[in-house]
Design a protein around this motif. Structure first.
Motif, PDB file in Angstrom:
ATOM      1  N   LEU A  76       0.816  -1.211   0.000  1.00  0.00           N
ATOM      2  CA  LEU A  76       0.000   0.000   0.000  1.00  0.00           C
ATOM      3  C   LEU A  76       0.853   1.266   0.000  1.00  0.00           C
ATOM      4  O   LEU A  76       0.454   2.292  -0.563  1.00  0.00           O
ATOM      5  CB  LEU A  76      -0.928   0.001   1.227  1.00  0.00           C
ATOM      6  CG  LEU A  76      -2.000  -1.102   1.238  1.00  0.00           C
ATOM      7  CD1 LEU A  76      -2.762  -1.102   2.555  1.00  0.00           C
ATOM      8  CD2 LEU A  76      -2.961  -0.938   0.067  1.00  0.00           C
ATOM      9  N   LEU A  77       2.022   1.206   0.607  1.00  0.00           N
ATOM     10  CA  LEU A  77       2.899   2.373   0.687  1.00  0.00           C
ATOM     11  C   LEU A  77       3.804   2.536  -0.537  1.00  0.00           C
ATOM     12  O   LEU A  77       4.296   3.630  -0.811  1.00  0.00           O
ATOM     13  CB  LEU A  77       3.782   2.288   1.938  1.00  0.00           C
ATOM     14  CG  LEU A  77       3.084   2.440   3.296  1.00  0.00           C
ATOM     15  CD1 LEU A  77       4.061   2.136   4.422  1.00  0.00           C
ATOM     16  CD2 LEU A  77       2.504   3.844   3.454  1.00  0.00           C
ATOM     17  N   HIS A  78       4.013   1.452  -1.283  1.00  0.00           N
ATOM     18  CA  HIS A  78       5.016   1.445  -2.348  1.00  0.00           C
ATOM     19  C   HIS A  78       4.698   2.436  -3.462  1.00  0.00           C
ATOM     20  O   HIS A  78       3.545   2.598  -3.870  1.00  0.00           O
ATOM     21  CB  HIS A  78       5.136   0.043  -2.942  1.00  0.00           C
ATOM     22  CG  HIS A  78       6.339  -0.145  -3.799  1.00  0.00           C
ATOM     23  ND1 HIS A  78       6.380   0.225  -5.125  1.00  0.00           N
ATOM     24  CD2 HIS A  78       7.574  -0.656  -3.522  1.00  0.00           C
ATOM     25  CE1 HIS A  78       7.564  -0.051  -5.631  1.00  0.00           C
ATOM     26  NE2 HIS A  78       8.304  -0.588  -4.678  1.00  0.00           N
ATOM     27  N   GLN A  79       5.764   3.109  -3.924  1.00  0.00           N
ATOM     28  CA  GLN A  79       5.665   4.030  -5.056  1.00  0.00           C
ATOM     29  C   GLN A  79       6.837   3.777  -6.000  1.00  0.00           C
ATOM     30  O   GLN A  79       7.872   3.255  -5.599  1.00  0.00           O
ATOM     31  CB  GLN A  79       5.702   5.488  -4.571  1.00  0.00           C
ATOM     32  CG  GLN A  79       4.584   5.857  -3.619  1.00  0.00           C
ATOM     33  CD  GLN A  79       4.718   7.276  -3.105  1.00  0.00           C
ATOM     34  OE1 GLN A  79       5.300   8.144  -3.764  1.00  0.00           O
ATOM     35  NE2 GLN A  79       4.181   7.518  -1.914  1.00  0.00           N
ATOM     36  N   ASP A  80       6.654   4.157  -7.257  1.00  0.00           N
ATOM     37  CA  ASP A  80       7.729   3.992  -8.242  1.00  0.00           C
ATOM     38  C   ASP A  80       8.696   5.170  -8.159  1.00  0.00           C
ATOM     39  O   ASP A  80       8.725   6.057  -9.015  1.00  0.00           O
ATOM     40  CB  ASP A  80       7.140   3.881  -9.650  1.00  0.00           C
ATOM     41  CG  ASP A  80       6.510   2.529  -9.890  1.00  0.00           C
ATOM     42  OD1 ASP A  80       6.979   1.545  -9.300  1.00  0.00           O
ATOM     43  OD2 ASP A  80       5.526   2.458 -10.649  1.00  0.00           O
ATOM     44  N   THR A  81       9.481   5.156  -7.104  1.00  0.00           N
ATOM     45  CA  THR A  81      10.485   6.199  -6.893  1.00  0.00           C
ATOM     46  C   THR A  81      11.823   5.540  -6.599  1.00  0.00           C
ATOM     47  O   THR A  81      11.887   4.350  -6.259  1.00  0.00           O
ATOM     48  CB  THR A  81      10.102   7.117  -5.716  1.00  0.00           C
ATOM     49  OG1 THR A  81      10.061   6.329  -4.510  1.00  0.00           O
ATOM     50  CG2 THR A  81       8.728   7.758  -5.941  1.00  0.00           C
ATOM     51  N   LEU A  82      12.885   6.310  -6.704  1.00  0.00           N
ATOM     52  CA  LEU A  82      14.227   5.785  -6.445  1.00  0.00           C
ATOM     53  C   LEU A  82      14.347   5.246  -5.028  1.00  0.00           C
ATOM     54  O   LEU A  82      14.991   4.216  -4.800  1.00  0.00           O
ATOM     55  CB  LEU A  82      15.260   6.888  -6.689  1.00  0.00           C
ATOM     56  CG  LEU A  82      16.728   6.493  -6.446  1.00  0.00           C
ATOM     57  CD1 LEU A  82      17.139   5.356  -7.376  1.00  0.00           C
ATOM     58  CD2 LEU A  82      17.646   7.711  -6.640  1.00  0.00           C
ATOM     59  N   LEU A  83      13.715   5.915  -4.071  1.00  0.00           N
ATOM     60  CA  LEU A  83      13.774   5.470  -2.680  1.00  0.00           C
ATOM     61  C   LEU A  83      13.221   4.049  -2.535  1.00  0.00           C
ATOM     62  O   LEU A  83      13.846   3.181  -1.914  1.00  0.00           O
ATOM     63  CB  LEU A  83      12.994   6.429  -1.783  1.00  0.00           C
ATOM     64  CG  LEU A  83      12.818   5.985  -0.317  1.00  0.00           C
ATOM     65  CD1 LEU A  83      14.174   5.859   0.367  1.00  0.00           C
ATOM     66  CD2 LEU A  83      11.912   6.965   0.434  1.00  0.00           C
ATOM     67  N   PHE A  84      12.054   3.810  -3.115  1.00  0.00           N
ATOM     68  CA  PHE A  84      11.439   2.486  -2.987  1.00  0.00           C
ATOM     69  C   PHE A  84      12.164   1.446  -3.833  1.00  0.00           C
ATOM     70  O   PHE A  84      12.181   0.265  -3.477  1.00  0.00           O
ATOM     71  CB  PHE A  84       9.957   2.552  -3.353  1.00  0.00           C
ATOM     72  CG  PHE A  84       9.093   3.010  -2.212  1.00  0.00           C
ATOM     73  CD1 PHE A  84       8.665   2.109  -1.246  1.00  0.00           C
ATOM     74  CD2 PHE A  84       8.735   4.344  -2.091  1.00  0.00           C
ATOM     75  CE1 PHE A  84       7.876   2.525  -0.178  1.00  0.00           C
ATOM     76  CE2 PHE A  84       7.943   4.767  -1.037  1.00  0.00           C
ATOM     77  CZ  PHE A  84       7.517   3.860  -0.068  1.00  0.00           C
ATOM     78  N   TRP A  85      12.779   1.857  -4.940  1.00  0.00           N
ATOM     79  CA  TRP A  85      13.583   0.908  -5.709  1.00  0.00           C
ATOM     80  C   TRP A  85      14.768   0.430  -4.874  1.00  0.00           C
ATOM     81  O   TRP A  85      15.104  -0.756  -4.881  1.00  0.00           O
ATOM     82  CB  TRP A  85      14.078   1.550  -7.006  1.00  0.00           C
ATOM     83  CG  TRP A  85      12.972   1.882  -7.961  1.00  0.00           C
ATOM     84  CD1 TRP A  85      11.699   1.359  -7.971  1.00  0.00           C
ATOM     85  CD2 TRP A  85      13.028   2.810  -9.049  1.00  0.00           C
ATOM     86  NE1 TRP A  85      10.959   1.912  -8.984  1.00  0.00           N
ATOM     87  CE2 TRP A  85      11.739   2.799  -9.669  1.00  0.00           C
ATOM     88  CE3 TRP A  85      14.016   3.651  -9.567  1.00  0.00           C
ATOM     89  CZ2 TRP A  85      11.453   3.605 -10.775  1.00  0.00           C
ATOM     90  CZ3 TRP A  85      13.726   4.435 -10.668  1.00  0.00           C
ATOM     91  CH2 TRP A  85      12.454   4.418 -11.267  1.00  0.00           C
ATOM     92  N   CYS A  86      15.387   1.366  -4.157  1.00  0.00           N
ATOM     93  CA  CYS A  86      16.510   1.000  -3.276  1.00  0.00           C
ATOM     94  C   CYS A  86      16.028   0.102  -2.140  1.00  0.00           C
ATOM     95  O   CYS A  86      16.696  -0.877  -1.768  1.00  0.00           O
ATOM     96  CB  CYS A  86      17.172   2.252  -2.709  1.00  0.00           C
ATOM     97  SG  CYS A  86      18.037   3.255  -3.941  1.00  0.00           S
ATOM     98  N   LEU A  87      14.849   0.428  -1.580  1.00  0.00           N
ATOM     99  CA  LEU A  87      14.282  -0.413  -0.522  1.00  0.00           C
ATOM    100  C   LEU A  87      13.969  -1.808  -1.045  1.00  0.00           C
ATOM    101  O   LEU A  87      14.198  -2.806  -0.353  1.00  0.00           O
ATOM    102  CB  LEU A  87      13.007   0.236   0.038  1.00  0.00           C
ATOM    103  CG  LEU A  87      13.190   1.405   0.999  1.00  0.00           C
ATOM    104  CD1 LEU A  87      11.840   2.026   1.352  1.00  0.00           C
ATOM    105  CD2 LEU A  87      13.915   0.961   2.263  1.00  0.00           C
ATOM    106  N   ASP A  88      13.461  -1.878  -2.271  1.00  0.00           N
ATOM    107  CA  ASP A  88      13.179  -3.181  -2.892  1.00  0.00           C
ATOM    108  C   ASP A  88      14.446  -4.027  -2.964  1.00  0.00           C
ATOM    109  O   ASP A  88      14.438  -5.223  -2.643  1.00  0.00           O
ATOM    110  CB  ASP A  88      12.621  -2.991  -4.298  1.00  0.00           C
ATOM    111  CG  ASP A  88      11.186  -2.485  -4.306  1.00  0.00           C
ATOM    112  OD1 ASP A  88      10.559  -2.470  -3.233  1.00  0.00           O
ATOM    113  OD2 ASP A  88      10.703  -2.099  -5.386  1.00  0.00           O
ATOM    114  N   ALA A  89      15.541  -3.401  -3.396  1.00  0.00           N
ATOM    115  CA  ALA A  89      16.809  -4.127  -3.517  1.00  0.00           C
ATOM    116  C   ALA A  89      17.284  -4.623  -2.152  1.00  0.00           C
ATOM    117  O   ALA A  89      17.766  -5.760  -2.026  1.00  0.00           O
ATOM    118  CB  ALA A  89      17.873  -3.225  -4.148  1.00  0.00           C
ATOM    119  N   VAL A  90      17.120  -3.800  -1.125  1.00  0.00           N
ATOM    120  CA  VAL A  90      17.530  -4.186   0.227  1.00  0.00           C
ATOM    121  C   VAL A  90      16.663  -5.335   0.738  1.00  0.00           C
ATOM    122  O   VAL A  90      17.150  -6.264   1.392  1.00  0.00           O
ATOM    123  CB  VAL A  90      17.457  -2.981   1.186  1.00  0.00           C
ATOM    124  CG1 VAL A  90      17.663  -3.415   2.629  1.00  0.00           C
ATOM    125  CG2 VAL A  90      18.492  -1.935   0.799  1.00  0.00           C
TER     126      VAL A  90
END
Length: 317
Positions: A76-90
């Motif tokens: 629900l919180l996820h967005q297509d931004t660089l921050l969340f892409w980095c969080l996805d990788a982590v």
């Protein structure tokens, strides 16, 4: 950069992080989850629950409370931004365990090669649930190779596949479900009914990814002379469905066929002798086969990531 390309880059970054860094030495999220799991189990799995259906119901409730809120909240919180892409990788990096798998397997292979059976049995007990106190060198080699192939699916390939299917929320869900199965999925008086949901849901989530893992293992038969992709998959289908764990049987039978070794046999679990069907083909597994099994898992991950990258390139055209 399209969504497919972004996902491929995230998978590459996560795998590289795992290779370079391994598991976090401090504050690993699964440690806190394990502590919470133990507290909730003590609260819900009480001896007074003498009716199986009631114990199962409490197990389902505890499973839901532990596994569903976090992935749902992140979705629900996820967005297509660089921050969340980095969080996805982590997140994918935290869910993977190839580096840890290598360290644990080599920690056992080294004393085996030096004829230090006591040390090998000691470290082997960290990786498998069977009694290791009297295992021979061949039996330890078999136990570790089986563990590498099965955990290569659970801790490496499954995380990659679920991310490709549904992103980080599904990676979180699978990792929590798989961890709960490792803690509750036992057919003993304590967890026979309470852990029923945990075991079944892990089987469900592992079913499609085990098939993908088998295909990735089998694809490496393309550069083998002793077998073929078709034969590896056929053994996975025929032998895997006779094994005590359907998902584990598929990946172990396929992987063992590519490695040209035979797995399975007798083992002691919870004081009982359990005999498994033969998995794979060829001579009995030896200490020399442990490293090739690790390479098989690594290559499977690389093949999957490259395949995702190629699909992203095609989608971009």
């Amino acid at each position: 950069m399209n969504d497919y390309m972004t996902g491929s880059v995230i998978l590459m970054a996560a795998f590289i992080l795992d290779i370079l860094l391994g598991e976090p030495r401090r504050y690993h999220p699964l440690v806190g989850f394990g502590n919470l799991t133990q507290k909730l189990e003590r609260l819900f799995n009480r001896k007074g629950n003498d009716k199986p259906w009631r114990t199962q119901l409490f197990g389902i409730l505890a499973w839901s409370l532990l596994t569903l809120p976090l992935p749902l909240g992140y979705y629900l919180l996820h967005q297509d931004t660089l921050l969340f892409w980095c969080l996805d990788a982590v997140i994918v990096y935290s869910a993977m365990g190839y580096n840890s798998l290598v360290k644990h397997a080599k920690q056992i292979a080294a004393p085996l090669m030096n004829d230090d059976m006591q040390q090998a049995r000691h470290f082997c007990s960290y990786m498998v649930s069977r009694d290791t106190s009297n295992l021979s060198e061949q039996q330890i080699a078999r136990a570790i190779t089986e563990s590498v192939l099965e955990n290569g699916h659970d801790a490496v390939i499954a995380s990659l596949v679920w991310f490709a299917i549904g992103g980080a929320p599904l990676v979180i869900l699978h990792r929590l479900v798989n961890t709960l199965d490792a803690m509750w999925g036992y057919k003993n008086p304590q967890f026979l009914y309470f852990g029923w949901c945990a075991a079944r849901m892990d089987d469900l989530l592992g079913w499609p990814t085990a098939k993908v893992s088998s295909l990735l293992y089998a694809s490496q038969a393309l550069w083998c002379r002793h077998t073929s992709v078709f034969n590896a998959l056929r053994n996975g289908w025929r032998q895997g469905r006779q094994y005590k764990s359907l998902n584990g049987g598929w990946v172990m039978a396929t992987g063992a066929t590519v490695l040209n070794v035979s797995l399975g046999g007798q083992g002691i679990y919870d004081g009982k002798i359990v005999k498994s069907v033969t998995l794979g083909q060829g001579p009995q597994v030896t200490t020399a086969d442990i490293i090739p099994s690790l390479n098989l898992v690594r290559n499977a991950a690389i093949i999957f990531i490259i395949s995702c990258f190629l699909v992203s390139l095609i989608a971009a055209v």
